[in-house]
Motif scaffolding. Structure first.
Motif, PDB file in Angstrom:
ATOM      1  N   ALA A  68       0.821  -1.218   0.000  1.00 52.22           N
ATOM      2  CA  ALA A  68       0.000   0.000   0.000  1.00 52.22           C
ATOM      3  C   ALA A  68       0.850   1.261   0.000  1.00 52.22           C
ATOM      4  O   ALA A  68       0.357   2.336  -0.296  1.00 52.22           O
ATOM      5  N   ASP A  69       2.123   1.129   0.307  1.00 47.12           N
ATOM      6  CA  ASP A  69       2.957   2.327   0.420  1.00 47.12           C
ATOM      7  C   ASP A  69       3.798   2.585  -0.828  1.00 47.12           C
ATOM      8  O   ASP A  69       4.736   3.360  -0.794  1.00 47.12           O
ATOM      9  N   GLU A  70       3.457   1.952  -1.929  1.00 45.01           N
ATOM     10  CA  GLU A  70       4.179   2.177  -3.187  1.00 45.01           C
ATOM     11  C   GLU A  70       3.838   3.555  -3.751  1.00 45.01           C
ATOM     12  O   GLU A  70       2.773   4.103  -3.477  1.00 45.01           O
ATOM     13  N   GLN A  78       1.979  -2.381 -11.178  1.00 44.63           N
ATOM     14  CA  GLN A  78       1.798  -3.696 -10.561  1.00 44.63           C
ATOM     15  C   GLN A  78       0.345  -4.159 -10.669  1.00 44.63           C
ATOM     16  O   GLN A  78       0.073  -5.327 -10.969  1.00 44.63           O
ATOM     17  N   LEU A  79      -0.591  -3.246 -10.437  1.00 43.17           N
ATOM     18  CA  LEU A  79      -2.005  -3.594 -10.516  1.00 43.17           C
ATOM     19  C   LEU A  79      -2.406  -3.927 -11.955  1.00 43.17           C
ATOM     20  O   LEU A  79      -3.130  -4.890 -12.203  1.00 43.17           O
ATOM     21  N   ASP A 135      -6.212   7.292  -6.939  1.00 44.96           N
ATOM     22  CA  ASP A 135      -6.709   6.815  -5.647  1.00 44.96           C
ATOM     23  C   ASP A 135      -6.458   5.305  -5.573  1.00 44.96           C
ATOM     24  O   ASP A 135      -7.167   4.520  -6.215  1.00 44.96           O
ATOM     25  N   GLN A 136      -5.449   4.907  -4.822  1.00 44.30           N
ATOM     26  CA  GLN A 136      -5.080   3.489  -4.758  1.00 44.30           C
ATOM     27  C   GLN A 136      -6.202   2.626  -4.203  1.00 44.30           C
ATOM     28  O   GLN A 136      -6.433   1.517  -4.687  1.00 44.30           O
ATOM     29  N   ALA A 137      -6.921   3.117  -3.221  1.00 40.89           N
ATOM     30  CA  ALA A 137      -8.002   2.330  -2.629  1.00 40.89           C
ATOM     31  C   ALA A 137      -9.116   2.088  -3.649  1.00 40.89           C
ATOM     32  O   ALA A 137      -9.665   0.983  -3.744  1.00 40.89           O
ATOM     33  N   ALA A 138      -9.442   3.117  -4.431  1.00 41.61           N
ATOM     34  CA  ALA A 138     -10.487   2.962  -5.450  1.00 41.61           C
ATOM     35  C   ALA A 138     -10.048   1.988  -6.533  1.00 41.61           C
ATOM     36  O   ALA A 138     -10.844   1.171  -7.015  1.00 41.61           O
TER      37      ALA A 138
END
Length: 163
Positions: A68-70, A78-79, A135-138
């Motif tokens: 999560a800290d990337e 990566q995603l 937004d990484q969470a989204a």
């Protein structure tokens, strides 16, 4: 005994023995056989479904392992790689391995029509930006939804959308 007394000639009533449940009637054997066949069929179908969706479970585990800290660009790459590997597992290499940008978004939209593919737009653009804003969470939520809900190639072909 008196021959003239007909009541004296009567004997006590003897009731027959109760009918046992064993051996079973032939119809019960047919019902049992059909139930066993149905049970075996359901078990086989559930096992096949479980095996068919192994790639989904693996992809979800890898998604949860993404740090999560990337920085945003590394995270997006990566995603995107994870989604691409999942898509290749589901649709084959020819269908999606070379897709990028708008074509990749169109593929994501087609393969999971109930999801809003615009939520994945940062994935298509992040590779070409120095420090993308996202937004990484989204994106994680979209990726998890896509992994869980994308339709297999055969379902898309039946609906008339070739992948």
């Amino acid at each position: 005994m008196n021959a003239s007394d007909p009541m004296a000639q009567l004997k006590d009533i003897h009731t027959p023995e109760a009918i046992g449940w064993w051996p079973l009637a032939p119809l019960w054997w047919v019902i049992i056989a059909l139930a066993l066949i149905l049970l075996a069929t359901v078990i086989v179908l559930l096992m096949q479904r479980y095996r068919r969706n192994q790639y989904r479970r693996t992809a979800l585990l890898e998604l949860h392992k993404l740090p999560a800290d990337e920085d945003n660009q590394t995270f997006a790459l990566q995603l995107n790689t994870l989604l691409k590997r999942t898509a290749i597992s589901a649709y084959g290499e020819n269908a999606c391995a070379t897709l990028h940008g708008e074509k990749w978004l169109a593929f994501l939209r087609t393969s999971a029509p109930k999801l809003n593919a615009e939520n994945a737009r940062p994935l298509a653009d992040a590779a070409y930006q120095a420090n993308p804003s996202l937004d990484q969470a989204a994106l994680r939520a979209y990726a998890a939804s896509w992994i869980k809900h994308h339709q297999k190639k055969s379902a898309l072909i039946r609906r008339g959308k070739h992948v």
